[in-house]
Write a protein that holds these residues in place. Structure first.
Motif, short mmCIF file in Angstrom:
data_model
loop_
_atom_site.label_atom_id
_atom_site.label_comp_id
_atom_site.label_asym_id
_atom_site.label_seq_id
_atom_site.Cartn_x
_atom_site.Cartn_y
_atom_site.Cartn_z
N GLN A 259 17.18 0.82 48.35
CA GLN A 259 18.20 1.50 47.55
C GLN A 259 18.05 3.01 47.63
O GLN A 259 19.07 3.74 47.65
N ASP A 260 16.83 3.50 47.67
CA ASP A 260 16.62 4.95 47.79
C ASP A 260 17.15 5.46 49.13
O ASP A 260 17.80 6.52 49.19
N ILE A 261 16.85 4.73 50.21
CA ILE A 261 17.34 5.14 51.53
C ILE A 261 18.88 5.09 51.58
O ILE A 261 19.53 5.99 52.11
N LYS A 262 19.45 4.03 50.99
CA LYS A 262 20.90 3.89 50.97
C LYS A 262 21.56 5.00 50.17
O LYS A 262 22.58 5.58 50.59
N ALA A 263 20.97 5.33 49.02
CA ALA A 263 21.53 6.42 48.21
C ALA A 263 21.42 7.76 48.92
O ALA A 263 22.33 8.59 48.85
N LYS A 264 20.32 7.97 49.63
CA LYS A 264 20.15 9.21 50.38
C LYS A 264 21.18 9.33 51.50
O LYS A 264 21.77 10.40 51.73
N GLU A 265 21.40 8.22 52.22
CA GLU A 265 22.40 8.24 53.28
C GLU A 265 23.80 8.47 52.73
O GLU A 265 24.60 9.21 53.33
N GLU A 266 24.13 7.84 51.61
CA GLU A 266 25.44 8.05 51.01
C GLU A 266 25.62 9.49 50.56
O GLU A 266 26.70 10.08 50.71
N GLN A 267 24.55 10.07 50.02
CA GLN A 267 24.62 11.47 49.60
C GLN A 267 24.82 12.40 50.80
O GLN A 267 25.62 13.35 50.76
N GLU A 268 24.12 12.12 51.91
CA GLU A 268 24.30 12.92 53.11
C GLU A 268 25.71 12.78 53.67
O GLU A 268 26.31 13.76 54.13
N LEU A 269 26.27 11.55 53.63
CA LEU A 269 27.62 11.34 54.10
C LEU A 269 28.62 12.10 53.24
O LEU A 269 29.59 12.71 53.76
N GLN A 270 28.42 12.10 51.93
CA GLN A 270 29.30 12.85 51.05
C GLN A 270 29.21 14.35 51.32
O GLN A 270 30.22 15.07 51.29
N ASP A 271 27.99 14.82 51.59
CA ASP A 271 27.83 16.25 51.89
C ASP A 271 28.56 16.61 53.18
O ASP A 271 29.21 17.68 53.27
N ILE A 272 28.45 15.75 54.18
CA ILE A 272 29.14 16.01 55.45
C ILE A 272 30.65 16.02 55.24
O ILE A 272 31.37 16.90 55.77
N GLN A 273 31.16 15.07 54.46
CA GLN A 273 32.60 15.02 54.20
C GLN A 273 33.07 16.24 53.43
O GLN A 273 34.14 16.80 53.72
N SER A 274 32.27 16.65 52.46
CA SER A 274 32.67 17.84 51.69
C SER A 274 32.66 19.10 52.54
O SER A 274 33.56 19.95 52.44
N ARG A 275 31.67 19.24 53.44
CA ARG A 275 31.63 20.41 54.32
C ARG A 275 32.80 20.38 55.31
O ARG A 275 33.38 21.43 55.63
N SER A 276 33.14 19.18 55.78
CA SER A 276 34.28 19.08 56.69
C SER A 276 35.58 19.49 56.00
O SER A 276 36.43 20.19 56.58
N LYS A 277 35.76 19.08 54.75
CA LYS A 277 36.96 19.46 54.02
C LYS A 277 37.02 20.96 53.78
O LYS A 277 38.06 21.60 53.87
N GLU A 278 35.84 21.55 53.49
CA GLU A 278 35.80 23.00 53.26
C GLU A 278 36.15 23.77 54.55
O GLU A 278 36.92 24.74 54.51
N GLN A 279 35.64 23.31 55.68
CA GLN A 279 35.96 23.97 56.94
C GLN A 279 37.44 23.80 57.28
O GLN A 279 38.09 24.73 57.77
N LEU A 280 38.00 22.62 57.01
CA LEU A 280 39.41 22.39 57.27
C LEU A 280 40.28 23.26 56.39
O LEU A 280 41.29 23.83 56.83
N ASN A 281 39.90 23.40 55.13
CA ASN A 281 40.66 24.27 54.23
C ASN A 281 40.58 25.73 54.65
O ASN A 281 41.54 26.50 54.52
N SER A 282 39.42 26.15 55.17
CA SER A 282 39.27 27.53 55.60
C SER A 282 40.14 27.82 56.82
O SER A 282 40.70 28.91 56.95
N TYR A 283 40.33 26.83 57.71
CA TYR A 283 41.19 27.03 58.87
C TYR A 283 42.66 27.11 58.48
O TYR A 283 43.43 27.89 59.01
N THR A 284 43.04 26.26 57.51
CA THR A 284 44.44 26.26 57.08
C THR A 284 44.76 27.47 56.24
O THR A 284 45.90 27.92 56.19
#
Length: 284
Positions: A259-284
């Motif tokens: 569960q700790d590994i799964k939670a860590k991976e989910e948190q990393e995935l959320q961070d990647i998604q949030s950074r991708s959205k921020e970069q996309l917003n900065s381009y637009t």
């Protein structure tokens, strides 16, 4: 009317909450450990209490009927006194050890059922559970020896009692007299062969069997042997419980790591998604 209805609703909710709390508390009780603890306390109490009194009665019987000289059974008297002190130590140790095992049962049951919030198992906790498994196994093997040893005086007293029954049941026309039927306690090796008289025959043996010390010691040794057997059963019960609890803790630790590994991976995935959205917003 609305106020009364609201009060009734609040009271029913309070009763329901109290009932759920009681059910939750009862669910955390380790009933198997509780039964094993009660059986262990009962067995140890019977063995120690009855064994202590029976040993004292054995010395009295020995001095009255088999060894009138104190020096002949001086060593045996010292050994019996030492065994009585050992009985005190056994009673104290198992009182403490039973409470510790019961507490460990409460801890493991609550941890496995997660009754007190998030459960985090540690290596130290698993090592302590494994140590209790090993110690209980060693104590179980030791108590098997105690159980076998406690059957020895029962066997000796039974032989004496059966010989007395033979003397009582002798018919009058028998050519063998009662004085020819004897019990030689020296053959058991508890007193030396030069002890006087060393044996009891005929009416003296029958009189000894009629004394309250003999019957009390005989039956107390039987109860002590039964108490030792109950303690063995309790320790086997504890061993099964501790092994099961240790397996539960081991599985819980693996699930916790997953569960700790799964939670860590989910948190990393959320961070990647949030950074991708921020970069996309900065381009637009």
């Amino acid at each position: 009317m609305e106020t009364a209805a609201e009060e009734n609703t609040e009271q029913s909710q309070e009763k329901k909450g109290c009932f759920e709390c009681c059910i939750k508390c009862l669910g955390g009780v380790p009933y198997a450990s509780l039964v094993a603890t009660i059986l262990c306390f009962s067995g140890v109490a019977l063995f120690c209490g009855c064994g202590h009194v029976a040993l004292a009665g054995t010395i009295s019987i020995l001095e009255q009927s088999f060894s009138t000289n104190v020096t002949d059974h001086a060593l045996l008297s010292e050994v019996i006194k030492l065994m009585q002190y050992v009985i005190y130590g056994i009673a104290s140790f198992f009182f403490l050890y039973g409470i510790i095992l019961l507490a460990e049962g409460f801890y493991t049951t609550s941890a496995v059922k997660e009754l007190h919030g998030e459960f985090k198992t540690t290596i130290c906790g698993r090592c302590i559970s494994g140590m209790f498994v090993f110690l209980t196994y060693v104590l179980g093997v030791a108590w098997l020896g105690v159980f076998g040893f406690s059957a020895v005086p029962v066997f000796m007293f039974y032989n004496i009692w059966s010989t007395c029954e033979v003397i009582r049941s002798l018919p009058g026309n028998m050519t063998t007299s009662a004085d020819q039927i004897c019990v030689d306690i020296r053959q058991y090796g508890i007193i030396p062969w030069n002890a006087v008289p060393g044996k009891a025959c005929g009416s003296a043996l029958a009189d000894m069997c009629n004394t309250p010390e003999f019957y009390l010691s005989y039956h107390l040794f039987i109860v002590a042997c039964a108490g030792a057997g109950a303690t063995v059963i309790a320790l086997i019960h504890f061993l099964m419980i501790l092994s099961s609890n240790w397996a539960y803790l081991k599985d819980a630790s693996k699930m916790q790591a997953y569960q700790d590994i799964k939670a860590k991976e989910e948190q990393e995935l959320q961070d990647i998604q949030s950074r991708s959205k921020e970069q996309l917003n900065s381009y637009t």
